[in-house]
Design an enzyme around this catalytic site. Structure first.
Site, PDB file in Angstrom:
ATOM      1  N   ASP A   1       0.811  -1.197   0.052  1.00 30.26           N
ATOM      2  CA  ASP A   1      -0.060   0.019   0.141  1.00 30.26           C
ATOM      3  C   ASP A   1       0.857   1.264   0.166  1.00 30.26           C
ATOM      4  O   ASP A   1       2.034   1.296   0.688  1.00 30.26           O
ATOM      5  CB  ASP A   1      -0.816   0.008   1.316  1.00 30.26           C
ATOM      6  CG  ASP A   1      -1.900  -1.109   1.583  1.00 30.26           C
ATOM      7  OD1 ASP A   1      -2.406  -1.607   0.373  1.00 30.26           O
ATOM      8  OD2 ASP A   1      -1.798  -1.757   2.644  1.00 30.26           O
TER       9      ASP A   1
ATOM     10  N   ASP B   1      -1.763  -2.471  -4.838  1.00 33.05           N
ATOM     11  CA  ASP B   1      -2.779  -2.796  -3.959  1.00 33.05           C
ATOM     12  C   ASP B   1      -3.468  -1.608  -3.475  1.00 33.05           C
ATOM     13  O   ASP B   1      -3.959  -0.879  -4.449  1.00 33.05           O
ATOM     14  CB  ASP B   1      -1.717  -3.526  -2.648  1.00 33.05           C
ATOM     15  CG  ASP B   1      -2.788  -4.179  -1.713  1.00 33.05           C
ATOM     16  OD1 ASP B   1      -4.026  -4.141  -2.014  1.00 33.05           O
ATOM     17  OD2 ASP B   1      -2.448  -4.648  -0.800  1.00 33.05           O
TER      18      ASP B   1
ATOM     19  N   ASP C   1      -4.624   2.278   3.454  1.00 36.39           N
ATOM     20  CA  ASP C   1      -5.395   0.974   4.376  1.00 36.39           C
ATOM     21  C   ASP C   1      -5.278   1.117   5.832  1.00 36.39           C
ATOM     22  O   ASP C   1      -4.117   1.794   6.139  1.00 36.39           O
ATOM     23  CB  ASP C   1      -4.669  -0.420   3.941  1.00 36.39           C
ATOM     24  CG  ASP C   1      -5.347  -0.824   2.662  1.00 36.39           C
ATOM     25  OD1 ASP C   1      -6.160  -0.168   1.937  1.00 36.39           O
ATOM     26  OD2 ASP C   1      -4.872  -2.067   2.526  1.00 36.39           O
TER      27      ASP C   1
ATOM     28  N   ARG D   1     -13.727   0.974  -3.305  1.00 36.04           N
ATOM     29  CA  ARG D   1     -13.075   1.274  -1.952  1.00 36.04           C
ATOM     30  C   ARG D   1     -12.931   2.699  -1.668  1.00 36.04           C
ATOM     31  O   ARG D   1     -11.853   3.114  -1.442  1.00 36.04           O
ATOM     32  CB  ARG D   1     -12.093   0.470  -1.668  1.00 36.04           C
ATOM     33  CG  ARG D   1     -12.195  -1.110  -1.897  1.00 36.04           C
ATOM     34  CD  ARG D   1     -11.009  -1.945  -1.561  1.00 36.04           C
ATOM     35  NE  ARG D   1     -11.074  -3.231  -1.684  1.00 36.04           N
ATOM     36  CZ  ARG D   1     -10.269  -4.249  -1.458  1.00 36.04           C
ATOM     37  NH1 ARG D   1      -8.659  -3.864  -1.196  1.00 36.04           N
ATOM     38  NH2 ARG D   1     -10.494  -5.390  -1.623  1.00 36.04           N
TER      39      ARG D   1
END
Length: 437
Positions: free
Chosen positions: A217, A256, A260, A313
């Site tokens: 990430d 990715d 996060d 997302r």
């Protein structure tokens, strides 16, 4: 309280970076006791990261713990200085841990062509994953190469740290900020190009047709508390997914997440960031089975962020009480788009006064995606300049995924909340890196 802000687009004709004393709607921000943005702290009441003692990062750093860095090696060295006393790291220009390219990480004997030949569905099938392959196999050599990249591109951020870009063009290209198991971190004014996984793994058992899986990430908040992510631009940059090749009939996925927040992380505010041109963008809670870590945590505020060219997302939520207000979601004509708000297990999403700009053919019903039974609040949101009840539209058009209204809590940690009609103009001109100095 007044805040000193540098608006790059507005002041482009000025020499240097002028501190403008502005009383801006919800400008996140920072206490204006200083003109040095490295010493600014999160304002009281500005989202979940202001809970309790708030988030001050390295604002109290002594002069000997203020570092200006211009290379990735210097950046990691500044992070590695011993002790948890406050530190400020000022990034000048772009630091790049992958400047020499992916070949620099390859283990001796690694051969991607050999990897493709051995593990193609025609040769290997789709019933057995690659775990247990020996170290000298194509998979073993891929894993060794991936481990080499992992060691270089991850940067562990200690407690009581402020990382801030200097001026309008500071950034990190291909590195991964790991905010793991610490408290009190600020990251501001950086353009962060998402890490490109040089060695994705093929998993034949992932879906019916197999899939390529990537790591890294851009910013990972893992088990940490009191984190403020502000005025950054996070993007795929030079390597959008549209440029990635296809092998075995599947996209060779090398990205990715951009941000996060996982594994018991708590009290996070992400404000005035620009998330651009990415697929799986912002994950809050990474596993349905992580209740032991996540229940009662993952309290996150997202406000005044721009999500432009994002597939999904934005965010996808599990467990957390997540406050999402005054963000602008822009879907381009012909762009791949799945959803914005993902409703996951035990989540309590509160989405209010956001603005969506959707092209013809994309219904507001798609902005919501149900993964698990969990009620949410979605009210006073606007789509293309008009108020829309997102839950009602979703339930009418996608009855198989009926959502329940009512998150069961009401956010209180907010600064000024803007009219959703005004959000596109405000956010589009003020979000992202280069807007503070």
């Amino acid at each position: 309280m007044n805040t000193y802000v540098c608006h790059a687009r507005v002041t482009a004709s000025l020499v240097g970076c002028t501190a403008l004393v502005l009383a801006l709607t919800g400008t996140t921000a920072a206490q204006a006791h200083t003109r040095d943005p490295g010493r600014q702290t999160l304002a009281a009441g500005d989202g979940w990261a202001s809970e309790g003692a708030g988030t001050t990062g390295g604002s109290a750093a002594t002069a000997d713990r203020v570092y200006t860095v211009a290379t990735w090696a210097e950046f990691r060295a500044a992070l590695a200085v011993a002790g948890t006393a406050p530190r400020i790291i000022k990034v000048r220009g772009t630091v790049d841990p992958v400047a020499e390219g992916c070949a620099a990480f390859q283990a001796p004997g690694y051969d991607f062509a050999a990897y493709l030949e051995k593990y193609s569905p025609e040769s290997w099938g789709l019933d057995t994953d690659l775990s247990g392959e020996p170290a000298d196999s194509p998979e073993g050599l891929r894993a060794a190469s991936a481990a080499n990249q992992d060691k270089v591109i991850k940067a562990n951020v200690p407690a009581n740290t402020t990382i801030i870009g200097v001026g309008e063009n500071a950034g990190i290209r291909g590195g991964s900020l790991q905010i793991k198991g610490v408290d009190n971190v600020i990251v501001r004014n950086l353009t962060i190009e998402a890490p490109l996984d040089c060695f994705p793994q093929w998993d034949p058992t992932d879906t019916a047709t197999g899939a390529w899986n990537s790591e890294y990430d851009a910013v990972a908040v893992h088990g940490s508390t009191h984190v403020w992510i502000d005025h950054n631009t996070l993007t795929d940059g030079r390597y959008p997914d549209s440029t990635l090749p296809t092998y075995f009939g599947e996209v060779y996925q090398q990205h990715d997440g951009l941000l996060d927040v996982v594994r018991g992380a708590n009290y996070v505010t992400a404000s005035w960031n620009s998330f651009q041109d990415h697929d799986k963008t912002l994950l809050i809670g990474n596993s349905d089975s992580a209740a032991a870590d996540d229940a009662g945590k993952l309290k996150v505020t997202l406000h005044h962020n721009l999500f432009d060219g994002i597939v999904e997302r934005a965010p996808r939520v599990r467990f957390g009480q997540v406050d999402v207000y005054n963000n602008h979601f822009v879907v381009g004509e012909g762009q791949s788009y799945s959803y914005s708000f993902g409703v996951g297990i035990s989540s309590q999403l509160y989405a209010e006064k956001n603005a969506f700009s959707l092209p013809d053919g994309i219904s507001p019903a798609k902005t919501l995606k149900k993964w698990s039974e969990a009620p949410l609040t979605a009210q006073k949101n606007y789509v293309n300049g008009a108020p829309v009840d997102l839950i009602a539209v979703h339930n009418a058009e996608i009855p198989a995924e009926t959502l329940q209204s009512g998150a069961g809590w009401t956010p209180t940690l907010r600064t000024k909340v803007d009219s959703p009609r005004a959000v596109p103009g405000i956010v589009d001109h003020r979000a992202g890196a280069g807007e503070i100095c």
